[in-house]
Enzyme design. Structure first.
Site, short mmCIF file in Angstrom:
data_model
loop_
_atom_site.label_atom_id
_atom_site.label_comp_id
_atom_site.label_asym_id
_atom_site.label_seq_id
_atom_site.Cartn_x
_atom_site.Cartn_y
_atom_site.Cartn_z
N GLY A 1 -4.49 2.61 -7.78
CA GLY A 1 -3.77 2.03 -8.90
C GLY A 1 -4.66 1.09 -9.70
O GLY A 1 -5.69 0.63 -9.20
N ARG B 1 -1.68 22.60 -6.50
CA ARG B 1 -0.41 23.32 -6.49
C ARG B 1 -0.65 24.76 -6.94
O ARG B 1 -1.22 25.01 -8.00
CB ARG B 1 0.59 22.63 -7.42
CG ARG B 1 2.03 23.04 -7.20
CD ARG B 1 2.94 22.25 -8.13
NE ARG B 1 3.11 20.87 -7.67
CZ ARG B 1 4.02 20.50 -6.78
NH1 ARG B 1 4.84 21.39 -6.25
NH2 ARG B 1 4.14 19.25 -6.41
N ASP C 1 -8.54 -0.05 -0.08
CA ASP C 1 -9.00 0.51 1.20
C ASP C 1 -9.12 2.04 1.17
O ASP C 1 -10.09 2.60 1.68
CB ASP C 1 -8.13 0.03 2.37
CG ASP C 1 -6.66 0.36 2.16
OD1 ASP C 1 -6.28 0.71 1.01
OD2 ASP C 1 -5.89 0.28 3.12
N THR D 1 -7.71 -4.69 -5.50
CA THR D 1 -6.29 -4.43 -5.26
C THR D 1 -5.49 -5.71 -5.43
O THR D 1 -5.93 -6.78 -5.00
CB THR D 1 -5.99 -3.86 -3.86
OG1 THR D 1 -4.58 -3.93 -3.62
CG2 THR D 1 -6.68 -4.59 -2.74
N ASP E 1 -2.97 -6.27 -3.86
CA ASP E 1 -2.37 -6.57 -2.55
C ASP E 1 -3.20 -7.55 -1.72
O ASP E 1 -2.69 -8.16 -0.78
CB ASP E 1 -2.19 -5.27 -1.74
CG ASP E 1 -1.41 -4.22 -2.50
OD1 ASP E 1 -0.57 -4.61 -3.34
OD2 ASP E 1 -1.62 -3.02 -2.26
N ASP F 1 -5.42 -6.94 0.52
CA ASP F 1 -5.35 -6.55 1.94
C ASP F 1 -6.69 -6.03 2.50
O ASP F 1 -6.72 -5.43 3.57
CB ASP F 1 -4.25 -5.49 2.14
CG ASP F 1 -4.48 -4.24 1.30
OD1 ASP F 1 -5.42 -4.21 0.51
OD2 ASP F 1 -3.69 -3.28 1.45
N ARG G 1 2.37 -3.87 -0.74
CA ARG G 1 2.28 -2.83 0.30
C ARG G 1 2.58 -3.39 1.68
O ARG G 1 3.59 -4.03 1.86
CB ARG G 1 0.92 -2.15 0.23
CG ARG G 1 1.07 -0.84 -0.50
CD ARG G 1 0.07 0.19 -0.19
NE ARG G 1 -1.27 -0.28 0.00
CZ ARG G 1 -2.23 0.49 0.44
NH1 ARG G 1 -1.97 1.74 0.74
NH2 ARG G 1 -3.45 0.04 0.57
#
Ligand code: F6P
Length: 402
Positions: free
Chosen positions: A55, A127, A160, A182, A184, A186, A228
Site C-alpha cells: 500500500g 486469472r 515486511d 508502512t 503500521d 511493524d 494490521r
C-alpha cells in the site's frame, strides 16, 4: 664450514630473499589494485532502479526524491519501476527519473510510481479466461529483465511483505537496498518506518474532532484505526487524542471491562467516551475480524462495529462507530516523515556506493544505519506490553480492556 654448509646457507638465504621480495611486491601491487578499485567505484556511473510495493504511505514521493537527487549528485541514472514488480515484468512501465521529475514532490502524498499490492513474482496470480486462478513463479523473468536493462542496483521500498520479496531477489543475485515503509510501524530493526508519523497525526486529529461531537450528544464514539496486526497507531493516537479506552492486538480485551470503564466514567460525570480500536484487536479467546480473505492476505476491518454494538447493548449508551480507513494513508507527510524519507532515500544511495547490498536503511535513535534485510523481516515489531507508552496510558487511567 664445509662446502655443503655453504650451499645449504645459500639455499636458505635465497628462500628468505624470495619470500621478502614476494611480500614487498604484493603490498605494492595490492595497494595499486585497491586504489584502482576505489577509483573505479567512485567513477562508476550506476544505473539504479527504484520500486515500491504494498500500500502507499505518506512520504513515498519524498523517498523517491531523496534517491533521485542524491544519485544525480554522483552522476548516476535513476529509473522508476511503476506498479511494483509488475513494471519489471512489463518493462514499458519503467520511467527515467530526473531531478526535474521530483523537484516539487516532497510534500505530495501518494506516489508518482503507482502502487500494486498484489504482484509477488514468486507467487504470481493470473486469472485464466475460464475464471480459474493460477499461481506461478515468474521471478526469473524479473531477474533477467533487470539484467538485460543494465541495472546495477535496486532500491526496494516496502513493508515486511515487499522486503521479503526483495530479500529473495537479493538471494537470486540482484543487488538490493531496502527502505522500510508502512504506516503500521511493524518492521523490526528500525525505530520507526516512514508514513507512521503522518498516519498517527491524521488519526489524532480525527479523534480530537470526534471528542466535540461525542460530548455534545453524550455518546460513546468508537474509532477504528489501521495498523494490521499491531497496535502502534491506536496506541499513539489514542493517548495523544485523550481516548478513554484503547484496544490493541497485543492485549486481547474483555468487553465487560471496557463497559465497566465507560460506566465508571458516567459515575464521575463524564457522560461521553472515546474508544480507539486497532483493526487487529481481538477479544480474549476470540479471533480477528476481517472483511474478506483475498488470495494470500486477510483484509482486516469491522472490529469497531462489533465493539460499538456490544457497548450499546451492555451499557445502554448511544454508541457510534467511525472507521478512519485509508484516510490514514493519504495527504501530505508530516515534517518528521518528510525528513525521515529524505534521509532514508539519500542513505540508500550511499549504501549502494559502499556496496552494502542485502541491507535495509534503518533509524536507530538519531542515526541512519544498515541492517540486514533478513533480520528486519524476521520478526514483526509488536507493541511490548510493558513498554513505557503502555505504562503512560495506564497511569493516565486509560483502559485496555484487560
Ligand atoms: O499495511 C498498511 C495498511 O494500511 C494496513 O494498515 C491495512 O490493514 C492495509 O494496509 C489495508 O490494505 P488495503 O489498502 O489493501 O485495503
Amino acid at each position: 664450514m664445509n662446502w655443503q654448509g655453504w650451499v645449504f646457507m645459500l639455499i636458505v638465504w635465497c628462500f628468505v630473499g624470495a619470500i621478502f621480495f614476494y611480500s614487498f611486491y604484493r603490498i605494492i601491487f595490492d595497494e595499486r589494485v585497491g586504489l584502482q578499485n576505489e577509483k573505479e567505484a567512485e567513477d562508476r556511473e550506476w544505473k539504479i532502479a527504484v520500486k515500491h510495493g504494498g500500500g502507499d504511505a505518506p512520504g513515498l514521493n519524498a523517498v523517491i526524491r531523496g534517491i533521485v537527487l542524491a544519485a544525480h549528485q554522483k552522476g548516476w541514472e535513476v529509473y522508476g519501476i511503476k506498479y511494483g514488480y509488475t513494471g519489471l515484468i512489463d518493462t514499458k512501465q519503467i520511467i527515467r527519473l530526473t531531478p526535474e521529475s521530483v523537484w516539487d514532490i516532497t510534500n505530495i502524498g501518494g506516489t508518482i510510481l503507482g502502487s500494486a499490492i498484489r504482484g509477488n513474482p514468486f507467487n504470481y496470480i493470473e486469472r485464466r479466461p475460464d475464471g480459474s486462478i493460477v499461481e506461478t513463479d515468474i521471478s526469473d523473468i524479473v531477474v533477467s529483465n533487470f539484467k538485460t536493462l543494465g541495472f546495477d542496483a535496486l532500491v526496494a521500498i516496502g513493508g515486511d511483505g515487499s522486503l521479503t520479496i526483495a530479500n529473495k531477489f537479493f538471494k537470486k543475485g540482484i543487488p538490493v537496498i531496502g527502505i522500510p515503509k508502512t504506516i503500521d510501524n511493524d518492521i523490526s530493526s528500525t525505530d520507526v518506518t516512514f508514513g507512521f508519523d503522518t498516519a498517527v497525526n491524521t488519526a489524532t486529529e480525527a479523534i480530537d474532532k470526534i471528542h466535540t461531537t461525542a460530548k455534545s450528544h453524550d455518546r460513546v464514539m468508537v474509532v477504528e484505526v489501521m495498523g494490521r496486526y499491531v497496535g502502534w497507531i491506536a496506541l499513539y493516537s489514542g493517548i495523544s487524542g485523550s481516548a478513554d479506552v484503547i484496544l490493541i492486538p497485543e492485549i486481547p480485551f474483555d468487553i465487560e471491562r471496557v463497559c465497566k470503564k465507560i460506566k465508571q466514567l458516567a459515575l464521575i460525570g463524564k457522560d461521553y467516551a472515546i474508544v480507539v480500536v486497532a483493526e487487529g484487536a481481538k477479544p480474549l479467546g476470540g479471533d480477528l475480524t476481517f472483511i474478506e480473505k483475498s488470495p494470500g492476505e486477510i483484509r482486516l476491518g469491522g472490529v469497531g462495529k462489533k465493539v460499538a454494538d456490544e457497548i450499546e447493548l451492555r451499557t445502554g449508551k448511544e454508541t457510534r462507530v467511525i472507521v478512519l480507513g485509508h484516510l490514514q494513508r493519504g495527504g501530505a507527510p508530516t515534517t518528521f516523515d518528510r525528513l525521515l524519507c529524505l534521509r532514508f532515500g539519500t542513505a540508500a544511495v550511499r549504501f549502494i556506493e559502499e556496496g552494502l547490498f542485502g541491507t535495509m536503511v534503518s533509524l536507530r535513535a538519531t542515526e541512519i544505519c544498515p541492517v540486514p534485510i533478513e533480520e528486519a523481516i524476521g520478526q514483526m515489531k509488536a507493541v511490548p506490553k510493558d513498554c513505557d507508552i503502555i505504562l503512560t496510558a495506564k497511569s493516565l487511567g486509560i483502559s485496555f480492556g484487560d
